[in-house]
Motif scaffolding. Structure first.
Motif, PDB file in Angstrom:
ATOM      1  N   ALA A  42      -1.995  11.938 -16.198  1.00 26.87           N
ATOM      2  CA  ALA A  42      -2.734  10.842 -16.831  1.00 26.87           C
ATOM      3  C   ALA A  42      -3.251   9.864 -15.784  1.00 26.87           C
ATOM      4  N   ALA A  43      -2.445   9.593 -14.759  1.00 24.00           N
ATOM      5  CA  ALA A  43      -2.877   8.690 -13.689  1.00 24.00           C
ATOM      6  C   ALA A  43      -4.059   9.278 -12.933  1.00 24.00           C
ATOM      7  N   GLU A  44      -3.980  10.553 -12.596  1.00 23.16           N
ATOM      8  CA  GLU A  44      -5.079  11.208 -11.887  1.00 23.16           C
ATOM      9  C   GLU A  44      -6.358  11.183 -12.704  1.00 23.16           C
ATOM     10  N   GLU A  45      -6.250  11.457 -14.003  1.00 21.38           N
ATOM     11  CA  GLU A  45      -7.427  11.423 -14.867  1.00 21.38           C
ATOM     12  C   GLU A  45      -8.033  10.028 -14.915  1.00 21.38           C
ATOM     13  N   TRP A  46      -7.181   9.013 -15.068  1.00 21.33           N
ATOM     14  CA  TRP A  46      -7.677   7.645 -15.149  1.00 21.33           C
ATOM     15  C   TRP A  46      -8.316   7.237 -13.824  1.00 21.33           C
ATOM     16  N   LEU A  47      -7.669   7.602 -12.712  1.00 24.57           N
ATOM     17  CA  LEU A  47      -8.178   7.234 -11.392  1.00 24.57           C
ATOM     18  C   LEU A  47      -9.468   7.960 -11.028  1.00 24.57           C
ATOM     19  N   THR A  48      -9.736   9.081 -11.665  1.00 23.69           N
ATOM     20  CA  THR A  48     -10.994   9.788 -11.438  1.00 23.69           C
ATOM     21  C   THR A  48     -12.180   8.950 -11.901  1.00 23.69           C
ATOM     22  N   ALA A  49     -11.985   8.190 -12.958  1.00 26.42           N
ATOM     23  CA  ALA A  49     -13.074   7.398 -13.543  1.00 26.42           C
ATOM     24  C   ALA A  49     -12.995   5.913 -13.219  1.00 26.42           C
ATOM     25  N   ASN A  50     -11.918   5.471 -12.576  1.00 30.47           N
ATOM     26  CA  ASN A  50     -11.696   4.034 -12.368  1.00 30.47           C
ATOM     27  C   ASN A  50     -11.206   3.728 -10.963  1.00 30.47           C
ATOM     28  N   ASP A  51     -11.531   2.536 -10.503  1.00 29.13           N
ATOM     29  CA  ASP A  51     -11.037   2.010  -9.230  1.00 29.13           C
ATOM     30  C   ASP A  51     -10.303   0.709  -9.496  1.00 29.13           C
ATOM     31  N   PRO A  52      -8.988   0.777  -9.699  1.00 29.40           N
ATOM     32  CA  PRO A  52      -8.245  -0.465  -9.964  1.00 29.40           C
ATOM     33  C   PRO A  52      -8.152  -1.320  -8.711  1.00 29.40           C
ATOM     34  N   ASP A  53      -7.879  -2.583  -8.920  1.00 30.04           N
ATOM     35  CA  ASP A  53      -7.656  -3.485  -7.797  1.00 30.04           C
ATOM     36  C   ASP A  53      -6.256  -3.300  -7.221  1.00 30.04           C
ATOM     37  N   LEU A  54      -5.345  -2.785  -8.054  1.00 28.56           N
ATOM     38  CA  LEU A  54      -3.954  -2.631  -7.660  1.00 28.56           C
ATOM     39  C   LEU A  54      -3.290  -1.594  -8.556  1.00 28.56           C
ATOM     40  N   LEU A 113       5.600 -10.635  -9.058  1.00 29.20           N
ATOM     41  CA  LEU A 113       4.328 -11.359  -9.131  1.00 29.20           C
ATOM     42  C   LEU A 113       3.856 -11.828  -7.756  1.00 29.20           C
ATOM     43  N   THR A 114       4.778 -12.246  -6.908  1.00 29.43           N
ATOM     44  CA  THR A 114       4.412 -12.645  -5.548  1.00 29.43           C
ATOM     45  C   THR A 114       3.765 -11.482  -4.809  1.00 29.43           C
ATOM     46  N   GLU A 115       4.366 -10.304  -4.948  1.00 30.91           N
ATOM     47  CA  GLU A 115       3.826  -9.125  -4.260  1.00 30.91           C
ATOM     48  C   GLU A 115       2.514  -8.667  -4.879  1.00 30.91           C
ATOM     49  N   VAL A 116       2.384  -8.772  -6.196  1.00 29.67           N
ATOM     50  CA  VAL A 116       1.118  -8.439  -6.858  1.00 29.67           C
ATOM     51  C   VAL A 116       0.005  -9.314  -6.293  1.00 29.67           C
ATOM     52  N   MET A 117       0.236 -10.612  -6.234  1.00 28.29           N
ATOM     53  CA  MET A 117      -0.783 -11.530  -5.733  1.00 28.29           C
ATOM     54  C   MET A 117      -1.078 -11.292  -4.255  1.00 28.29           C
ATOM     55  N   ARG A 118      -0.047 -11.017  -3.461  1.00 34.22           N
ATOM     56  CA  ARG A 118      -0.259 -10.750  -2.042  1.00 34.22           C
ATOM     57  C   ARG A 118      -1.094  -9.489  -1.847  1.00 34.22           C
ATOM     58  N   CYS A 119      -0.792  -8.446  -2.604  1.00 42.20           N
ATOM     59  CA  CYS A 119      -1.545  -7.193  -2.491  1.00 42.20           C
ATOM     60  C   CYS A 119      -3.007  -7.382  -2.898  1.00 42.20           C
ATOM     61  N   ILE A 120      -3.229  -8.162  -3.927  1.00 40.79           N
ATOM     62  CA  ILE A 120      -4.594  -8.406  -4.375  1.00 40.79           C
ATOM     63  C   ILE A 120      -5.373  -9.152  -3.293  1.00 40.79           C
ATOM     64  N   ARG A 121      -4.740 -10.125  -2.667  1.00 33.61           N
ATOM     65  CA  ARG A 121      -5.405 -10.915  -1.623  1.00 33.61           C
ATOM     66  C   ARG A 121      -5.583 -10.139  -0.328  1.00 33.61           C
ATOM     67  N   GLN A 122      -4.549  -9.383   0.078  1.00 34.30           N
ATOM     68  CA  GLN A 122      -4.559  -8.763   1.405  1.00 34.30           C
ATOM     69  C   GLN A 122      -4.926  -7.289   1.414  1.00 34.30           C
ATOM     70  N   GLY A 123      -4.855  -6.605   0.288  1.00 30.14           N
ATOM     71  CA  GLY A 123      -5.165  -5.184   0.269  1.00 30.14           C
ATOM     72  C   GLY A 123      -4.001  -4.328   0.715  1.00 30.14           C
ATOM     73  N   PRO A 124      -4.276  -3.065   1.065  1.00 33.36           N
ATOM     74  CA  PRO A 124      -3.219  -2.116   1.414  1.00 33.36           C
ATOM     75  C   PRO A 124      -2.409  -2.565   2.630  1.00 33.36           C
ATOM     76  N   THR A 125      -1.120  -2.335   2.546  1.00 31.98           N
ATOM     77  CA  THR A 125      -0.216  -2.669   3.635  1.00 31.98           C
ATOM     78  C   THR A 125       1.087  -1.915   3.439  1.00 31.98           C
ATOM     79  N   SER A 126       1.918  -1.907   4.437  1.00 30.86           N
ATOM     80  CA  SER A 126       3.225  -1.271   4.321  1.00 30.86           C
ATOM     81  C   SER A 126       4.300  -2.338   4.496  1.00 30.86           C
ATOM     82  N   ILE A 127       5.109  -2.513   3.478  1.00 34.14           N
ATOM     83  CA  ILE A 127       6.154  -3.541   3.525  1.00 34.14           C
ATOM     84  C   ILE A 127       7.290  -3.149   2.592  1.00 34.14           C
TER      85      ILE A 127
END
Length: 139
Positions: A42-54, A113-127
């Motif tokens: 289901a995730a693969e199908e959804w991601l085929t048609a969509n680009d989520p922010d997170l 929520l802190t990590e959600v907001m950080r990821c949205i602001r900064q993009g991909p990272t490893s932490i």
């Protein structure tokens, strides 16, 4: 501008109560564009048609380990949070998820929520965020 109201989030979680809890946390913070799936397919199908922010994802879903999805997210530069009960050092497919933020369940809503907001602001990272799992003292 309200970032939460314009942010698209894919939630990949196969445990219904955990999915509902995460959805409630995100909705409470103003996020209303949330798509929830419980399988890799289901995730693969959804991601085929969509680009989520997170993407907030568990490692193991109803039909297997989501390592290929994590690698795809990395290649597409879509930030993701691994929200799982698995220990990073012990999971055999942890390398596939290395570009995401790793939060171990259970985690305080404020930390998520802190990590959600950080990821949205900064993009991909490893932490790895320590201190998410509550430790219970035994006597």
């Amino acid at each position: 501008m309200n970032v939460a109201g314009t942010t698209s989030i894919l939630l990949m979680e196969d445990e219904i109560f955990i999915a509902m809890d995460v959805e409630n946390i995100l909705h409470g913070a103003g996020f209303d564009r949330i798509e929830t799936v419980s399988s890799c397919r289901a995730a693969e199908e959804w991601l085929t048609a969509n680009d989520p922010d997170l993407v907030v994802m568990d490692i193991e879903l109803t039909d297997g380990v989501a390592g290929a999805i994590a690698r795809s997210l990395r290649d597409r530069h879509i930030p993701f949070i691994v929200y799982t009960g698995a220990h990073r050092k012990m999971h055999p497919d942890a390398l596939s998820f290395s570009e995401g933020v790793w939060l171990e369940k259970p985690c305080e809503p404020a930390t998520l929520l802190t990590e959600v907001m950080r990821c949205i602001r900064q993009g991909p990272t490893s932490i790895v965020v320590d201190g998410c799992r509550e430790s219970k003292k035994t006597r």
